[in-house]
Structures are given as structure tokens and as C-alpha cells.
Design an enzyme around this catalytic site. Structure first.
Site, PDB file in Angstrom:
ATOM      1  CG  ASP A 101      -3.501  -2.302  -2.706  1.00 19.48           C
ATOM      2  OD1 ASP A 101      -3.544  -3.161  -1.820  1.00 19.48           O
ATOM      3  OD2 ASP A 101      -3.538  -2.579  -3.921  1.00 19.48           O
ATOM      4  CD  GLU A 109      -0.249  -7.503  -5.214  1.00 20.59           C
ATOM      5  OE1 GLU A 109       0.037  -6.305  -5.339  1.00 20.59           O
ATOM      6  OE2 GLU A 109      -1.221  -7.913  -4.567  1.00 20.59           O
TER       7      GLU A 109
END
Length: 860
Positions: A323, A519
């Protein structure tokens, strides 16, 4: 229409009439797994492809191999550099577009994709390997101007319709290929277990059967058989346990057992791998199996999970991608160096900005034997295998039949269907719905005419903020749909309902809810509650303004998670959860009104895929606990044949805390209410400017030379920090509350002011850190010597006891500025994760007051 497959698969879920307010949810899984299963992929090994993989690999040099494993962000790499460094992939992050233009036309996307592709095909490699471009298409191609956006996953979960999900996958693949991109970072397969998590809306359901079924359907829709120009490479993410972190903290620690991980959080991956998903993205979270006494640490560095479980036991033969700067969270690693992650099983490394250093560091690590060449060869073989399977060799992006065609970005009827199927009717007392034709309707609420609120995060930007309705040329608001269904002449709109005589109307539709987040920003702090009215008091105000006038009030809640809404339900005759419906607002009105002949146009078919909380602190989703009793269980949802009346609900709530008062967030990716980050300088007469969220600012001297500059940057995760550069002249960055905040409980319980920082330029003069409680109430310490001792460009968590500020009698009961950094000389540092933490003065890395000055230089 839902398929037979859908009906059979979900027959065990509670249907209309069987879910009661205090009902118990049904079982999640019949036969728990005792070990990780081997999954047979729908895409088997192909002997011819394997021969070609070996042939290409044999002709590659080490720099070429490392280049294939490297994935920069488009803002940081040019097409020429893609060719020069043999880059294997590029990505565009959630807030990056061609030429930095949020409204970039489709032709610009395709042109840039072609440029990257052409560069990758003009290298000196013996066999040219095309670059692959990845993008976050979370609910449609959210970064592409003019694309249809579908309901977020939480809404799709409420539809309980795998065929719909497969159809959406097909449409999203076509959208992405229209822009010349051939890889999607999705679907998200998290099983959210705590609704405080800011990514709950990216989770289809708390029910593992549904997540597993949707995973396979979505992957099949995206990838097909790689024989169609609309097919793209899919990604199962984030492996593993991202939805199960303690207290729902994003990128936090999952503390479940091995059984939990296999039987809850692994289910989506079984479905995705069986459907042939070709890439898996590692998760930011850690896993500490407390029950077994095994701490696996950060997933990005866990060989036990990425290699031993995923690749060997489960049989995954595609590649694992990290990520966004995820390798930096592995202990001992940085954003540009992490042998541990590669050895653990990361095959392609997402290094948005520091990719040149990463390539150099990785080359050196291989040459020193820290990374075996066999591990590099395995990683590159996996990348080549996926590229060959996906058919991207020999075909530039603009060759696709959908490339550059704006109409390929559209799937409006499908999205409108998805909206209808996702809506959940929680309450319909006295048959307030459906509304008959010809009635006078008052529409109120901040989300009625807001495509920004309607589409949520991951929309024309990472957090989904900063958008206006004109940014969506092919979209309709919920208000648009109401006007079309009821007739514009019959509809009046007032966002706040102030000064409106409700008695003039036959019914009120209130469209309220959350505002966009993604997020990090979307997390509700451990000390927070699920009470919607606490976070959005304007919604309670508007309902109070229209309720009690004898007119039916229909509330539409736009939300990315289940919330405590007893007070809002009590003020409503009907209550509909719309989730985050996307661009097709007319799909909402489709189910609210009767047709001209008085018949029902569309009935409600949506059912909760998540528990709906009964109490403000009922944050954890404990389906396996026999004592767990939500207000509405998964599977609940009324339709127009339902006769159920929702009684008046208890609205007694404890003080606005769920018992966790150890951490008070001040700034973490965005402002944390009640605090807001500002910058000010003497050159601007100390007039402050807000710099929270994605806001940046430069304050200049009278000579037009900059005095202080604040830019969004990264320390731990994407856009989580503020880089502050002082050029000369007094200036400060500070967090301020409009009302005094009581920090006494933190001060007396060994509290610290804690923040993460990276020093970019050593201070040239005194740097002070202060807490302020009024014009003449201030505690200040000198950080200069400490900062000079810290190394440049290395992350450090600073913990300073509140007692150090209290030596000059700071009034901790009335703190308005809990963080203020001031200097008048050149200095540059990035700050993130600013918070007050109780009980931390005894931490081994906590500073003492002697470390940051002495009593002689405290205060003024």
C-alpha cells in the site's frame, strides 16, 4: 432482478418480519475452518505463459528486475523516467490526475497512459515489458471527471445481490479502460467489526458469507477472462484483518485469534482467489494474536502471512503489492528502503515519491545478500505472469475500443438500480411512505442538494472534500429526483428550514447525514460515540424545526456507517438509510413516491448488512456473542407490505464518551474537533489562516518573499502531515479551539503532548513549543537543543510531559491552544498525529522536562 443464486445464498438472513428490535442475528458460518484452505483459482497455470515468463526473466538485468518491482505515483515520475528506470507500474493516488487537473478530460488520461506505455516499450530490455497503471476505483472510476459513481460498498451490501455486483464490476472495468488504465485497486474485502472505523463504508458487510460471495462476483466482473477490452486486473485488499483492528483504529492492531482471521477476515479472499484475482494488496494493520501469544507485527513485513499463508497454503500465484508507502511502517524500514518487506513476500512496492532511492537501496541490498536474488526473480516472475495473463503486451492503452470515449464512463441506469436496491427502510409508521402524487413537499437538510455528501470519500479526491455540484456534469442530486417524481412546482427546498411554515406542506423530506471522509479522517476516536447528533448537531436541529407540526416527516440518512440515531428516528415518521448512493440521486426518489395512477413505482428491497446500534457505545459488531442485541439486526428492512411499527426509542445517553479518555486527538490528517490547525506570522500581523485537512498556505513578507509555508505531506500515511517551512521572521503553526478545553484529567494522569515529526532543516535559532490558555496564560518550552540532536529526515515520535508546561502554572482547565510551534529563524519540519495522551510519561521514549529545557527558560 435478483438471481436465484442471491435468494439461496442469503435465505439464512433474517427477512422482513423476522427481525425485531431486540432480535438476535443468525449464525455467520456453519463449519469453522481450522487451518488456511488451499484455493483453486479460476485462472490456472498456463504452460505457454510460464515458458514466456522464464524467457523474459532470463534476459533481464538486476536494474530491470528492480524497476519492474517499483511503482511510483504519476505526479513523481515522467514517461521518460519510466523508460530509463524500467518502471513496472505507475499509479494515480486518490487526489492525483493528469497534469494535476481534477477535471482532466478523458483524452488527457489516455494520452498520459500512452506516453507511459510507449516509454516502457522503448527501453534496452531484450524483451520489452509494458508498464501497468493502477488506480483506486472504489465506487466507480472516482478520479475521472464525468464518471458514473455507484453506491459505496456498504450500500451494495444492503442490496444482497451478487449479480448486481458482477454487473457493476463490468461497468467499472469499462470506465477504467476508457481512461487507458488497466488495473484497479479493488475490491476491498474488509469485514468491518467496529463501526468507528473510518473505512466501514468500504466494507460490504459484517456477514462473511456475503463478503465472500461479493468478492468472487466483483472480481469476475472486473477481470472477466481477460478477453474483453473492458477487462482490468483486480486487487483483493487489504490482506488481512484491516476491518478488525482494536477500537476500529485505521492501520491499527488486529487482536483476533487465528480462527477469527481465517473464518472472518479471510472469507473475502477465498472468494476472490477462487474467482482468479491476480493481485493482492498488503494491509497497513498489524496482527497480534493475543490468544496464541504470537505477534505477527505489520502485515507488510509478515512472511508468515504474505508467503507462508497467502502464496503457499492458499496457492496464490499472482503478485502482492504494498500500500501507499506501507513499507515505511515496518520496523527498521523507511519509505525508500525495506528488505524485510520484499523478503516477506511483497512483489511490487508502491513508493509514490521516493522511488529512485528505493531502486538504489534495493539494488544494494541484493548485492549485499540481504535480499536473495531468488526472491527478486520470484517477484518479477509473478509480475510478468499477471501482465501476460491480462494481455497488456503489444497493445497500447489507446488501442482499446473504450479508450477515450466519454460514454464508456457512464452506467447511469445500472447505478440507479443499485441505489434503489441499497436503500433500507428502518421505520414507516402509519404508512408515511410511499408519498402519493400531487402533494406539496418541503425538502430540508444539508445533503438534499449536495453531490459531495451524496458521493462521499474517494470521489474526485481522496477524502471526497472540496467538491461542488458543478464538478459532476452527469449526475443528479437527491433533490433532483424528488422534484422529478413529485413535480418541481410541488417541491420547496430550505436547507435549514428556518423561517419556513411547515403547515403549508403535505409532507417533509429531510436529507441529512455524514459529510465526506476516507481512511484516517473518518475514524471516530476511541473516546467518541456513534451518536450522529453529537457529530452533526445541525441534523438534529433541522429535524426539530420540522417535526411536531402534524405533517409526516420522512428522513433520509446519508451515511457511511450505522450510527446511533434514536433521537432522529423519534422525530421521523419514516426513516430511510440511503448510505452513500453516488451520482444517481434519482434512484432514491424512485422508491419514495407512488406513480400517477397511485401504484407503487418501486418497493424497498434493501436489508441491513450491518447491525444498527441500540446504544451510543455499541461500536463493536459481535455477531457471535449471544448477548449481543443491536437495535436492528443484519437482514432487517421493511417494505410496503410491512405492518411493523417502531415504538418510541430511548434517547438517554451517557456523557459524550465511551469510557476511553486516554487519548485526545488534535490533528491527524485533518482537524479533530474542537481543534483547528492554523498558521500565522508577524509579517501578516499575526492574522491566522486555517491549514487543516488538505489546506495549504504561504504567508509572505512585505517584500513578497515567503515567511512561513505550510504544505500537506506524509509521515506515516498518505497526506497525514503538515510540512512547515520557516524562511525568516517570527511565525507559528498552532491548533486552536474556539472554546477552552479541560485537560486537567490528562495533566494529573501523567499526560503528554505527543506528535510525530520529521526534521527537514535544522533550526537556525530558538524553537519554542507552547500551550496557551489565554492572553497572559501560557506555558512554553525551548525545543532548540532537542531538535538539533535529532537526525534529518528520520521520523521521531515526541512525547513531552504536560507537567513541563505546568511549571509556569498553565491553567489546564482552560486550554485553548494545546499545540503551538514558534520560531523566527529558518527551520523546516513535518508534524503529524498531534494528540494529548494520558499515562504516557513513563514510556521509555517519553522525554523529561530536563530534556526540553529547564525552569529558567519555561514561560515568559
Amino acid at each position: 432482478m435478483k438471481t436465484f443464486f442471491s435468494a439461496v445464498l442469503f435465505s439464512s438472513l433474517c427477512l422482513v418480519g423476522c427481525a425485531v428490535l431486540d432480535g438476535q442475528p443468525g449464525p455467520e458460518s456453519a463449519r469453522p475452518l481450522e487451518d488456511w484452505p488451499h484455493i483453486t483459482s479460476a485462472i490456472p497455470k498456463d504452460a505457454a505463459i510460464e515458458v514466456e515468463v522464464a524467457r523474459i526473466l532470463a534476459g533481464m538485468t538486476l536494474p530491470q528486475k528492480i524497476g519492474q518491482m517499483t511503482q511510483p505515483e504519476i505526479k513523481s515520475v515522467t514517461p521518460a523516467e519510466v523508460g530509463e528506470y524500467y518502471i513496472g507500474s505507475v499509479l494515480n493516488g486518490g487526489s492525483y490526475w493528469p497534469h494535476g487537473n481534477k477535471l482532466a478530460p478523458i483524452a488527457d488520461w489516455v494520452s498520459l497512459a500512452d506516453q507511459y506505455y510507449n516509454a516502457s516499450m522503448t527501453t534496452d530490455m531484450k524483451i520489452k515489458v509494458p508498464v501497468i497503471w493502477g488506480t483506486d476505483a472504489i465506487h466507480g472510476h472516482g478520479n475521472a471527471y464525468g464518471a458514473t459513481l455507484f453506491p459505496h460498498n456498504i450500500g451494495l451490501g444492503a442490496a444482497h445481490d451478487p449479480q448486481l455486483i458482477q454487473n457493476i464490476g463490468v461497468a467499472v472495468g469499462r470506465q477504467v479502460r476508457a481512461t487507458g488504465i488497466n488495473w484497479v485497486f479493488g475490491p476491498t474485502l474488509a469485514v468491518a467489526r467496529d463501526t468507528r472505523w473510518g473505512r466501514t463504508y468500504e466494507s460490504f458487510s459484517e456477514d462473511t458469507n456475503l463478503v465472500k460471495a461479493y468478492a468472487g462476483a466483483y472480481v469476475t466482473g472486473l477481470q472477466g477472462s481477460f478477453s474483453n477490452d473492458g477487462n482490468v486486473v483486480a486487487t483483493a485488499k487489504h490482506f488481512i484483518g484491516d476491518g478488525g483492528t482494536d477500537m476500529g483504529k485505521d492501520q491499527g492492531i488486529s487482536q483476533g485469534s487465528k480462527s477469527d482471521m481465517m473464518n472472518i477476515h479471510g472469507q473475502g479472499y477465498y472468494g476472490a482467489l477462487a474467482a482468479g484475482v491476480q493481485t493482492v494488496m498488503a494491509s497497513f494493520n498489524s496482527w497480534d494474536d493475543v490468544a496464541a501469544g504470537i505477534n505477527y507485527g505489520k502485515l507488510h513485513g509478515s512472511k508468515a502471512l504474505l508467503t507462508d499463508v497467502l502464496k503457499q497454503k492458499m496457492g496464490f500465484d499472482g503478485f502482492v503489492v504494498s500500500d501507499w508507502n506501507g513499507i515505511a511502517q515496518v520496523p527498521g524500514c523507511t519509505q525508500a528502503s525495506c528488505a524485510q518487506a520484499i523478503n516477506a513476500g511483497i512483489d511490487m512496492v508502491m513508493v509514490p515519491d521516493n522511488w529512485r532511492s528505493f531502486i538504489g537501496n534495493t539494488m544494494a541490498q541484493v548485492q549485499r545478500g540481504e535480499i536473495p536474488l531468488a526472491r527478486i526473480d520470484d517477484a518479477v516472475s509473478r509480475i510478468l505472469r499477471v501482465k501476460l495473463r491480462a494481455g497488456i503486451f503489444g497493445k497500447k492503452p489507446s488501442d482499446g475500443i473504450y479508450a477515450g470515449k466519454p460514454e464508456a464512463l457512464q452506467a447511469r441506469e445500472l447505478a440507479r438500480q443499485a441505489v434503489r436496491e441499497s436503500l433500507v427502510l428502518l421505520k414507516n409508521n402509519d404508512a408515511a411512505l410511499p408519498l402519493p402524487p400531487g402533494k406539496k413537499i418541503l425538502v430540508v437538510g444539508k445533503s438534499a442538494n449536495s453531490l459531495q455528501n451524496q458521493t462521499g470519500g474517494w470521489t474526485l479526491g481522496w477524502q471526497g472534500t472540496g467538491n461542488v455540484n458543478s464538478d459532476f456534469p452527469m449526475a443528479d442530486t437527491i433533490l433532483d429526483g424528488i422534484k422529478e417524481a413529485a413535480g418541481s412546482a410541488n417541491v420547496a427546498f430550505s436547507e435549514t428550514a428556518q423561517g419556513v411554515d411547515v403547515r403549508r406542506f403535505d409532507a417533509v423530506i429531510a436529507v441529512i447525514g455524514e459529510t465526506p471522509y476516507a481512511e484516517g479522517n473518518g475514524d471516530i476516536a476511541a473516546s467518541g460515540t456513534l451518536r450522529h447528533s453529537s457529530r452533526y448537531p445541525e441534523d438534529l436541529s433541522v429535524l426539530r424545526a420540522v417535526a411536531g407540526w402534524g405533517k409526516p416527516v420522512i428522513t433520509l440518512l446519508v451515511s457511511g456507517r450505522p450510527v446511533y440515531a434514536n433521537d432522529l428516528l423519534n422525530l421521523s415518521d419514516a426513516f430511510v438509510v440511503t448510505w452513500l448512493p453516488g451520482t444517481e440521486g434519482k434512484g432514491v426518489a424512485d422508491v419514495l413516491f407512488r406513480n400517477a395512477g397511485g401504484g407503487i413505482r418501486h418497493d424497498f428491497t434493501g436489508r441491513l448488512s450491518f447491525s444498527w446500534p441500540k446504544a451510543v457505545c455499541q461500536t463493536a459488531l459481535n455477531l457471535g456473542d449471544p448477548g449481543y442485541a443491536p437495535l436492528f439486526a443484519p437482514g432487517y428492512g421493511l417494505n410496503y407490505g410491512s405492518s411493523m411499527t417502531v415504538r418510541k426509542l430511548d434517547i438517554t445517553v451517557p456523557p459524550d464518551s465511551c469510557g476511553h479518555t486516554s487519548v485526545l486527538p488534535i490533528f491527524s490528517q485533518s482537524d479533530r474537533a474542537p481543534f483547528a490547525l492554523h498558521v500565522a506570522s508577524a509579517a501578516n500581523h499575526w492574522l491566522s489562516r486555517p491549514v487543516g485537512g488538505d489546506l495549504n498556505a504561504t504567508l509572505s513578507l512585505p517584500t513578497d518573499q515567503p515567511a512561513v509555508r505550510v504544505e500537506t505531506t506524509q509521515i506515516n500515511t498518505q497526506q497525514d502531515a503538515k510540512l512547515v517551512t520557516w524562511f525568516g521572521g517570527p511565525g507559528k503553526i498552532f491548533a486552536r479551539s474556539s472554546q477552552p478545553v479541560d485537560l486537567q484529567s490528562y495533566a494529573v494522569n501523567q499526560g503528554v503532548l505527543q506528535f510525530d515529526m520529521v526534521i527537514m532543516q535544522t533550526p537556525q535559532g530558538r524553537v519554542s513549543l507552547a500551550l496557551e490558555c489565554g492572553e497572559s496564560c501560557r506555558g512554553e518550552i525551548d525545543l532548540s537543543m532537542l531538535l538539533k540532536k535529532l537526525g534529518l529526515q528520520s521520523r521521531r515520535t515526541v512525547k513531552i510531559p504536560l507537567a513541563c508546561f505546568g511549571l509556569k502554572q498553565v491553567d489546564f482547565a482552560n486550554v485553548k491552544v494545546p499545540f503551538s510551534v514558534l520560531t523566527s529563524q529558518p527551520f523546516a519540519a513535518a508534524f503529524a498525529n498531534i494528540q494529548i495522551v494520558a499515562g504516557a510519561t513513563g514510556d521509555t521514549d517519553a522525554l523529561s522536562c530536563a530534556d526540553v529545557g529547564n525552569e529558567s527558560n519555561l514561560g515568559e
